[in-house]
Design a protein around this motif. Structure first.
Motif, PDB file in Angstrom:
ATOM      1  N   VAL A 282    -110.215  -2.055  -6.353  1.00 35.08           N
ATOM      2  CA  VAL A 282    -109.829  -3.240  -5.584  1.00 35.08           C
ATOM      3  C   VAL A 282    -110.692  -4.391  -6.089  1.00 35.08           C
ATOM      4  O   VAL A 282    -111.920  -4.303  -6.099  1.00 35.08           O
ATOM      5  CB  VAL A 282    -110.045  -3.053  -4.069  1.00 35.08           C
ATOM      6  CG1 VAL A 282    -109.627  -4.324  -3.315  1.00 35.08           C
ATOM      7  CG2 VAL A 282    -109.281  -1.851  -3.549  1.00 35.08           C
TER       8      VAL A 282
ATOM      9  N   PHE B  87    -112.418  -5.673   8.891  1.00 33.41           N
ATOM     10  CA  PHE B  87    -110.965  -5.668   8.737  1.00 33.41           C
ATOM     11  C   PHE B  87    -110.520  -4.331   8.171  1.00 33.41           C
ATOM     12  O   PHE B  87    -111.261  -3.673   7.447  1.00 33.41           O
ATOM     13  CB  PHE B  87    -110.503  -6.765   7.769  1.00 33.41           C
ATOM     14  CG  PHE B  87    -110.732  -8.163   8.244  1.00 33.41           C
ATOM     15  CD1 PHE B  87    -109.915  -8.718   9.211  1.00 33.41           C
ATOM     16  CD2 PHE B  87    -111.750  -8.929   7.709  1.00 33.41           C
ATOM     17  CE1 PHE B  87    -110.099 -10.022   9.631  1.00 33.41           C
ATOM     18  CE2 PHE B  87    -111.950 -10.231   8.120  1.00 33.41           C
ATOM     19  CZ  PHE B  87    -111.127 -10.782   9.084  1.00 33.41           C
TER      20      PHE B  87
ATOM     21  N   PHE C 241    -107.554  -2.304   5.814  1.00 36.66           N
ATOM     22  CA  PHE C 241    -106.514  -2.484   4.800  1.00 36.66           C
ATOM     23  C   PHE C 241    -106.029  -1.107   4.381  1.00 36.66           C
ATOM     24  O   PHE C 241    -106.663  -0.096   4.662  1.00 36.66           O
ATOM     25  CB  PHE C 241    -107.020  -3.303   3.602  1.00 36.66           C
ATOM     26  CG  PHE C 241    -107.971  -2.583   2.683  1.00 36.66           C
ATOM     27  CD1 PHE C 241    -107.532  -2.047   1.479  1.00 36.66           C
ATOM     28  CD2 PHE C 241    -109.313  -2.461   3.004  1.00 36.66           C
ATOM     29  CE1 PHE C 241    -108.402  -1.399   0.627  1.00 36.66           C
ATOM     30  CE2 PHE C 241    -110.200  -1.823   2.150  1.00 36.66           C
ATOM     31  CZ  PHE C 241    -109.747  -1.286   0.965  1.00 36.66           C
TER      32      PHE C 241
ATOM     33  N   ASP D 263    -105.869   4.341   5.249  1.00 36.02           N
ATOM     34  CA  ASP D 263    -106.544   3.208   5.884  1.00 36.02           C
ATOM     35  C   ASP D 263    -107.995   3.145   5.436  1.00 36.02           C
ATOM     36  O   ASP D 263    -108.682   4.159   5.379  1.00 36.02           O
ATOM     37  CB  ASP D 263    -106.498   3.330   7.399  1.00 36.02           C
ATOM     38  CG  ASP D 263    -105.094   3.127   7.962  1.00 36.02           C
ATOM     39  OD1 ASP D 263    -104.233   2.613   7.226  1.00 36.02           O
ATOM     40  OD2 ASP D 263    -104.876   3.465   9.130  1.00 36.02           O
TER      41      ASP D 263
ATOM     42  N   THR E 105    -101.458  -6.760  -3.770  1.00 33.42           N
ATOM     43  CA  THR E 105    -102.350  -7.291  -2.732  1.00 33.42           C
ATOM     44  C   THR E 105    -102.401  -6.307  -1.574  1.00 33.42           C
ATOM     45  O   THR E 105    -101.367  -5.995  -0.978  1.00 33.42           O
ATOM     46  CB  THR E 105    -101.873  -8.672  -2.240  1.00 33.42           C
ATOM     47  OG1 THR E 105    -101.872  -9.574  -3.355  1.00 33.42           O
ATOM     48  CG2 THR E 105    -102.776  -9.215  -1.146  1.00 33.42           C
ATOM     49  N   VAL E 106    -103.606  -5.804  -1.287  1.00 29.22           N
ATOM     50  CA  VAL E 106    -103.783  -4.842  -0.199  1.00 29.22           C
ATOM     51  C   VAL E 106    -104.494  -5.466   0.997  1.00 29.22           C
ATOM     52  O   VAL E 106    -104.533  -4.877   2.077  1.00 29.22           O
ATOM     53  CB  VAL E 106    -104.536  -3.579  -0.669  1.00 29.22           C
ATOM     54  CG1 VAL E 106    -103.696  -2.801  -1.665  1.00 29.22           C
ATOM     55  CG2 VAL E 106    -105.904  -3.921  -1.242  1.00 29.22           C
ATOM     56  N   ALA E 107    -105.068  -6.654   0.813  1.00 24.90           N
ATOM     57  CA  ALA E 107    -105.735  -7.357   1.913  1.00 24.90           C
ATOM     58  C   ALA E 107    -105.636  -8.851   1.665  1.00 24.90           C
ATOM     59  O   ALA E 107    -105.808  -9.317   0.538  1.00 24.90           O
ATOM     60  CB  ALA E 107    -107.195  -6.949   2.023  1.00 24.90           C
ATOM     61  N   ASP E 108    -105.337  -9.585   2.717  1.00 21.78           N
ATOM     62  CA  ASP E 108    -105.308 -11.046   2.686  1.00 21.78           C
ATOM     63  C   ASP E 108    -105.653 -11.492   4.098  1.00 21.78           C
ATOM     64  O   ASP E 108    -104.775 -11.580   4.955  1.00 21.78           O
ATOM     65  CB  ASP E 108    -103.939 -11.557   2.247  1.00 21.78           C
ATOM     66  CG  ASP E 108    -103.919 -13.061   2.019  1.00 21.78           C
ATOM     67  OD1 ASP E 108    -104.910 -13.738   2.354  1.00 21.78           O
ATOM     68  OD2 ASP E 108    -102.898 -13.557   1.505  1.00 21.78           O
ATOM     69  N   LYS E 109    -106.931 -11.705   4.349  1.00 17.94           N
ATOM     70  CA  LYS E 109    -107.429 -11.961   5.701  1.00 17.94           C
ATOM     71  C   LYS E 109    -108.190 -13.277   5.744  1.00 17.94           C
ATOM     72  O   LYS E 109    -108.865 -13.655   4.793  1.00 17.94           O
ATOM     73  CB  LYS E 109    -108.375 -10.849   6.157  1.00 17.94           C
ATOM     74  CG  LYS E 109    -107.793  -9.456   6.057  1.00 17.94           C
ATOM     75  CD  LYS E 109    -106.700  -9.239   7.067  1.00 17.94           C
ATOM     76  CE  LYS E 109    -106.202  -7.791   7.009  1.00 17.94           C
ATOM     77  NZ  LYS E 109    -105.195  -7.513   7.994  1.00 17.94           N
TER      78      LYS E 109
ATOM     79  N   TRP F  11    -111.852  -8.014  -5.264  1.00 13.59           N
ATOM     80  CA  TRP F  11    -111.965  -8.882  -4.090  1.00 13.59           C
ATOM     81  C   TRP F  11    -112.348 -10.295  -4.502  1.00 13.59           C
ATOM     82  O   TRP F  11    -113.179 -10.482  -5.386  1.00 13.59           O
ATOM     83  CB  TRP F  11    -113.058  -8.369  -3.162  1.00 13.59           C
ATOM     84  CG  TRP F  11    -112.824  -7.004  -2.633  1.00 13.59           C
ATOM     85  CD1 TRP F  11    -113.360  -5.834  -3.090  1.00 13.59           C
ATOM     86  CD2 TRP F  11    -112.006  -6.657  -1.520  1.00 13.59           C
ATOM     87  NE1 TRP F  11    -112.921  -4.782  -2.335  1.00 13.59           N
ATOM     88  CE2 TRP F  11    -112.092  -5.258  -1.355  1.00 13.59           C
ATOM     89  CE3 TRP F  11    -111.210  -7.384  -0.637  1.00 13.59           C
ATOM     90  CZ2 TRP F  11    -111.415  -4.576  -0.356  1.00 13.59           C
ATOM     91  CZ3 TRP F  11    -110.543  -6.703   0.353  1.00 13.59           C
ATOM     92  CH2 TRP F  11    -110.642  -5.325   0.497  1.00 13.59           C
TER      93      TRP F  11
ATOM     94  N   GLU G 195    -111.655   0.372   5.593  1.00 10.72           N
ATOM     95  CA  GLU G 195    -112.257  -0.752   6.294  1.00 10.72           C
ATOM     96  C   GLU G 195    -113.178  -1.501   5.345  1.00 10.72           C
ATOM     97  O   GLU G 195    -113.820  -0.896   4.493  1.00 10.72           O
ATOM     98  CB  GLU G 195    -113.069  -0.249   7.491  1.00 10.72           C
ATOM     99  CG  GLU G 195    -113.712  -1.373   8.295  1.00 10.72           C
ATOM    100  CD  GLU G 195    -114.492  -0.865   9.482  1.00 10.72           C
ATOM    101  OE1 GLU G 195    -114.009  -0.998  10.603  1.00 10.72           O
ATOM    102  OE2 GLU G 195    -115.592  -0.320   9.269  1.00 10.72           O
TER     103      GLU G 195
END
Length: 95
Positions: free
Chosen positions: A62, A52, A54, A2, A31-35, A64, A4
């Motif tokens: 990563v 958030f 991820f 995890d 894709t590890v984050a889609d917020k 972004w 942040e």
């Protein structure tokens, strides 16, 4: 593991802004984050932040991309930003 990240949007003005910001993080092609976060009546010159979580299943970079859409936005070139984060293996106890 995890991880942040913090997402911040700033309103350059001249008027208050209402809209949303979406951030996508891609690690080694996955894709590890889609917020998405929404903001309402964000004053000119003000900013708003969200935190958030991820999951980074492996080490790597990563990539972004954050994109803002806002009602009555007259200047679109400043609505997307990119960045990178290096995910490294965590260290345990020493040997």
């Amino acid at each position: 593991t995890d991880r942040e990240f913090t997402l911040t949007v700033a309103n350059a003005g001249p008027d208050a802004a209402t809209g949303r910001v979406t951030v996508v993080g891609v690690l080694n092609g996955t894709t590890v984050a889609d917020k998405t976060a929404r903001f309402t009546d964000l004053a000119a010159g003000a900013g708003k932040s969200w935190a958030f979580m991820f999951v980074a299943p492996e080490v790597g970079t990563v990539n972004w991309t954050a994109t803002v859409t806002a009602r009555d936005d007259a200047y679109l070139p400043n609505n997307t930003v990119t960045g990178t984060t290096e995910v490294m293996a965590g260290g345990g106890g020493g040997e």
